[in-house]
Scaffold this motif. Structure first.
Motif, PDB file in Angstrom:
ATOM      1  N   LYS A   1       0.840  -1.201   0.000  1.00 19.35           N
ATOM      2  CA  LYS A   1       0.000   0.000   0.000  1.00 19.35           C
ATOM      3  C   LYS A   1       0.876   1.252   0.000  1.00 19.35           C
ATOM      4  N   ALA A   2       1.953   1.203   0.765  1.00 20.81           N
ATOM      5  CA  ALA A   2       2.862   2.353   0.807  1.00 20.81           C
ATOM      6  C   ALA A   2       3.460   2.626  -0.569  1.00 20.81           C
ATOM      7  N   GLU A   3       3.736   1.568  -1.314  1.00 22.56           N
ATOM      8  CA  GLU A   3       4.297   1.753  -2.652  1.00 22.56           C
ATOM      9  C   GLU A   3       3.291   2.408  -3.593  1.00 22.56           C
ATOM     10  N   THR A   4       2.006   2.093  -3.449  1.00 26.52           N
ATOM     11  CA  THR A   4       0.995   2.656  -4.350  1.00 26.52           C
ATOM     12  C   THR A   4       0.854   4.166  -4.190  1.00 26.52           C
ATOM     13  N   VAL A   5       1.237   4.690  -3.026  1.00 25.88           N
ATOM     14  CA  VAL A   5       1.130   6.130  -2.788  1.00 25.88           C
ATOM     15  C   VAL A   5       2.493   6.748  -2.496  1.00 25.88           C
ATOM     16  N   GLY A   6       3.546   6.044  -2.906  1.00 24.13           N
ATOM     17  CA  GLY A   6       4.897   6.512  -2.632  1.00 24.13           C
ATOM     18  C   GLY A   6       5.408   7.518  -3.634  1.00 24.13           C
ATOM     19  N   PHE A   7       4.545   8.429  -4.046  1.00 23.68           N
ATOM     20  CA  PHE A   7       4.915   9.451  -5.017  1.00 23.68           C
ATOM     21  C   PHE A   7       5.085  10.795  -4.306  1.00 23.68           C
ATOM     22  N   ALA A   8       5.677  11.742  -4.984  1.00 22.55           N
ATOM     23  CA  ALA A   8       6.013  13.016  -4.359  1.00 22.55           C
ATOM     24  C   ALA A   8       4.793  13.710  -3.763  1.00 22.55           C
ATOM     25  N   ASP A   9       3.635  13.611  -4.417  1.00 23.03           N
ATOM     26  CA  ASP A   9       2.437  14.294  -3.922  1.00 23.03           C
ATOM     27  C   ASP A   9       1.493  13.364  -3.171  1.00 23.03           C
ATOM     28  N   GLY A  10       1.888  12.099  -2.976  1.00 19.47           N
ATOM     29  CA  GLY A  10       1.062  11.163  -2.228  1.00 19.47           C
ATOM     30  C   GLY A  10      -0.096  10.582  -3.008  1.00 19.47           C
ATOM     31  N   GLY A  11      -0.182  10.875  -4.315  1.00 22.56           N
ATOM     32  CA  GLY A  11      -1.262  10.329  -5.131  1.00 22.56           C
ATOM     33  C   GLY A  11      -1.101   8.835  -5.356  1.00 22.56           C
ATOM     34  N   MET A  12      -2.188   8.200  -5.772  1.00 21.38           N
ATOM     35  CA  MET A  12      -2.186   6.765  -6.057  1.00 21.38           C
ATOM     36  C   MET A  12      -2.172   6.581  -7.584  1.00 21.38           C
ATOM     37  N   TYR A  13      -0.975   6.449  -8.145  1.00 20.16           N
ATOM     38  CA  TYR A  13      -0.830   6.418  -9.595  1.00 20.16           C
ATOM     39  C   TYR A  13      -0.557   5.026 -10.156  1.00 20.16           C
ATOM     40  N   ALA A  14      -0.577   4.025  -9.311  1.00 20.92           N
ATOM     41  CA  ALA A  14      -0.384   2.645  -9.769  1.00 20.92           C
ATOM     42  C   ALA A  14      -1.043   1.713  -8.767  1.00 20.92           C
TER      43      ALA A  14
ATOM     44  N   ILE B   1      17.371   6.306  -2.793  1.00 17.59           N
ATOM     45  CA  ILE B   1      17.061   7.712  -3.062  1.00 17.59           C
ATOM     46  C   ILE B   1      16.663   8.412  -1.765  1.00 17.59           C
ATOM     47  N   ASP B   2      17.252   9.580  -1.520  1.00 19.83           N
ATOM     48  CA  ASP B   2      16.828  10.476  -0.446  1.00 19.83           C
ATOM     49  C   ASP B   2      15.739  11.362  -1.047  1.00 19.83           C
ATOM     50  N   VAL B   3      14.485  11.012  -0.774  1.00 20.20           N
ATOM     51  CA  VAL B   3      13.359  11.692  -1.420  1.00 20.20           C
ATOM     52  C   VAL B   3      13.301  13.163  -1.025  1.00 20.20           C
ATOM     53  N   GLU B   4      13.538  13.469   0.240  1.00 25.34           N
ATOM     54  CA  GLU B   4      13.433  14.851   0.717  1.00 25.34           C
ATOM     55  C   GLU B   4      14.465  15.756   0.058  1.00 25.34           C
ATOM     56  N   ASN B   5      15.688  15.275  -0.057  1.00 24.31           N
ATOM     57  CA  ASN B   5      16.764  16.110  -0.613  1.00 24.31           C
ATOM     58  C   ASN B   5      16.988  15.893  -2.108  1.00 24.31           C
ATOM     59  N   LYS B   6      16.260  14.934  -2.697  1.00 19.77           N
ATOM     60  CA  LYS B   6      16.286  14.679  -4.137  1.00 19.77           C
ATOM     61  C   LYS B   6      17.681  14.341  -4.652  1.00 19.77           C
ATOM     62  N   VAL B   7      18.318  13.400  -3.957  1.00 20.89           N
ATOM     63  CA  VAL B   7      19.621  12.892  -4.377  1.00 20.89           C
ATOM     64  C   VAL B   7      19.656  11.392  -4.135  1.00 20.89           C
ATOM     65  N   VAL B   8      20.542  10.698  -4.863  1.00 22.13           N
ATOM     66  CA  VAL B   8      20.710   9.272  -4.613  1.00 22.13           C
ATOM     67  C   VAL B   8      21.614   9.072  -3.398  1.00 22.13           C
ATOM     68  N   LEU B   9      21.438   7.950  -2.746  1.00 23.16           N
ATOM     69  CA  LEU B   9      22.202   7.641  -1.543  1.00 23.16           C
ATOM     70  C   LEU B   9      23.421   6.770  -1.818  1.00 23.16           C
ATOM     71  N   PHE B  10      23.424   6.093  -2.977  1.00 25.94           N
ATOM     72  CA  PHE B  10      24.567   5.252  -3.298  1.00 25.94           C
ATOM     73  C   PHE B  10      25.679   6.096  -3.919  1.00 25.94           C
ATOM     74  N   GLY B  11      26.834   5.452  -4.113  1.00 21.87           N
ATOM     75  CA  GLY B  11      27.976   6.159  -4.659  1.00 21.87           C
ATOM     76  C   GLY B  11      29.154   6.151  -3.713  1.00 21.87           C
ATOM     77  N   ASP B  12      28.949   5.550  -2.535  1.00 18.17           N
ATOM     78  CA  ASP B  12      30.044   5.462  -1.578  1.00 18.17           C
ATOM     79  C   ASP B  12      31.018   4.362  -1.995  1.00 18.17           C
ATOM     80  N   GLU B  13      32.045   4.189  -1.218  1.00 14.64           N
ATOM     81  CA  GLU B  13      33.104   3.235  -1.560  1.00 14.64           C
ATOM     82  C   GLU B  13      32.571   1.797  -1.622  1.00 14.64           C
ATOM     83  N   THR B  14      31.689   1.451  -0.690  1.00 11.40           N
ATOM     84  CA  THR B  14      31.176   0.084  -0.655  1.00 11.40           C
ATOM     85  C   THR B  14      30.324  -0.229  -1.880  1.00 11.40           C
ATOM     86  N   SER B  15      29.389   0.654  -2.197  1.00 12.23           N
ATOM     87  CA  SER B  15      28.522   0.396  -3.353  1.00 12.23           C
ATOM     88  C   SER B  15      29.320   0.434  -4.651  1.00 12.23           C
ATOM     89  N   THR B  16      30.317   1.305  -4.732  1.00 11.38           N
ATOM     90  CA  THR B  16      31.166   1.366  -5.924  1.00 11.38           C
ATOM     91  C   THR B  16      31.967   0.076  -6.085  1.00 11.38           C
TER      92      THR B  16
END
Length: 411
Positions: A126-139, A207-222
């Motif tokens: 259910k959380a995924e169905t409304v996991g959009f920026a505006d909280g709408g149910m688009y899927a 993804i950091d939704v609030e700050n609109k950046v990805v969270l990966f890219g650190d040494e471990t994920s690279t």
């Protein structure tokens, strides 16, 4: 005579106007499903059409290659389908421009709603169905699938190998297979989903939704991106199948194992060997599994066709139809209402091994944010995997991936 002709002409015009006013609103579904799944979808459309006269659902098969790009270009230009059956992440890039329908207005409507059906979903879905920026149910989900390992059991037994429980074991198995048989030991149908899993399981996040950046890219994920590229370059992992999926190469004995959707089990017809399935590795530093919840997305046209699309979805998610679609897709239904039906209970009592393998991971299943730019992030991860497999350094490929992803998220 002239009066008679005039009256006749007026009658013809009135009949035409009445016929036009009473014509069923057409609702088109674009898809890339296989023959069996297409037949099931066409049957549902025909049965729905026969059950009422307000709407006519038309099922249209499209080319697999570039499908989502074709849909986007069509919809952005005011044409294209009313419905596709895909993932919530696909809907995200349409939200900002108002090109998708918020289905909550229908789902919770007192007269035509399906609140009981929706509320029978697990909370995470259910959380995924409304996991959009505006909280709408688009899927809305229709079925749940997930990746599993398809393994050449004959070859594994010959070489004394067991199904991997870690990514490191997978790489070691693949090395042994390549050195013994000269074929890749592993490949992935979806590089995107493999990369997403490695990012999440490494503990980096997505993804950091609030700050609109990805969270990966650190040494471990690279380092895990590099791990993939090095194994491709060594010949231990395959990169490009001879067709759209790795099942054909697997059937021909050209690759010893691959990671693909459980729905592909129906297309495994090994040439002279036995095969087996096994759960996907679901942890590195963090337990996480990419549960795939695939269902209808409605594109915004006009009120009549939007409502018509929803009315078909309402029918599509009835327990009997949803159970039949789960069978056709070799998938699980996420709906408690379907799970309680006799049709689904009979199916669930004899689940194929491929779905048992999915169920083994579902306690660790998670969903990723569906926000503007998330489709670009998916593509960027795939491109990074291909670039590293081709010789680019993991650091450079990851930097490019992070840069393009953040730019899309911040648009």
């Amino acid at each position: 005579m002239r009066k008679f002709v005039a009256v006749l002409a007026a009658a013809v015009m009135l009949f035409a106007l009445c016929a036009s006013a009473g014509a069923a609103t057409q609702v088109s579904i674009w898809h890339t499903f296989t023959d069996e799944q297409q037949s099931a979808l066409e049957k549902f459309a025909a049965d729905f059409n026969a059950s009422q006269s307000d709407y006519e659902v038309i099922v249209e098969s499209q080319a697999y290659s570039g499908f989502l790009d074709s849909v986007y270009n069509a919809v952005a230009n005011g044409v294209g389908p009313n419905i596709i059956i895909n993932y919530a992440s696909t809907a995200a890039d349409y939200v900002k421009d108002g090109l998708v329908v918020d289905l909550s207005q229908y789902v919770f409507d007192e007269e035509i709603g399906i609140a009981d059906t929706y509320n029978s979903l697990p909370e995470a879905i259910k959380a995924e169905t409304v996991g959009f920026a505006d909280g709408g149910m688009y899927a809305l989900p229709a079925v749940t699938t997930g990746p599993i390992f398809f393994i050449n059991k004959t070859l594994y037994d010959e070489l004394g190998l067991k199904a991997p429980t870690t990514w490191e074991e997978l790489a070691e198995n693949s090395k042994i297979i390549y050195e013994a048989k000269g074929i890749p030991g592993f490949a992935a149908d979806s590089l995107t989903d493999l990369m997403q899993s490695l990012m999440m399981q490494s503990g980096a996040g997505y993804i950091d939704v609030e700050n609109k950046v990805v969270l990966f890219g650190d040494e471990t994920s690279t380092s895990w991106l590099n791990w993939f590229g090095e194994n491709v370059q060594a010949g231990y992992f395959g990169l490009n199948p001879t067709s759209d999926y790795w099942s054909n190469d697997f059937n021909a004995g050209l690759v010893a194992s691959y990671l693909g959707s459980c729905a592909g089990d129906k297309y495994i017809v090994p040439d002279g060997f036995e095969y087996d399935v096994a759960p996907m590795v679901d942890a590195i530093n963090t337990a996480w599994y990419p549960s795939w919840n695939r269902g209808p997305i409605v594109f915004n046209k006009d009120e009549a066709s939007n409502k018509g699309a929803y009315m078909f979805i309402k029918y599509f998610l009835t327990p009997e139809v949803n159970a039949e679609w789960a069978k056709a897709m070799n998938a699980l239904s996420p709906y408690g209402t379907t799970q309680e039906s006799d049709a689904y209970k009979a199916f669930a009592a004899e689940l194929p091994a491929s779905l048992v393998a999915v169920q083994a991971n579902l306690d660790n299943a998670g969903a990723l944010p569906s926000v503007t730019g998330s489709y670009t992030v998916r593509t960027a991860l795939q491109d990074a995997a291909i670039a590293v497999a081709g010789g680019m350094s993991a650091e450079d490929a990851m930097a490019t991936c992070v840069s393009s992803s953040n730019a899309a998220l911040q648009e």
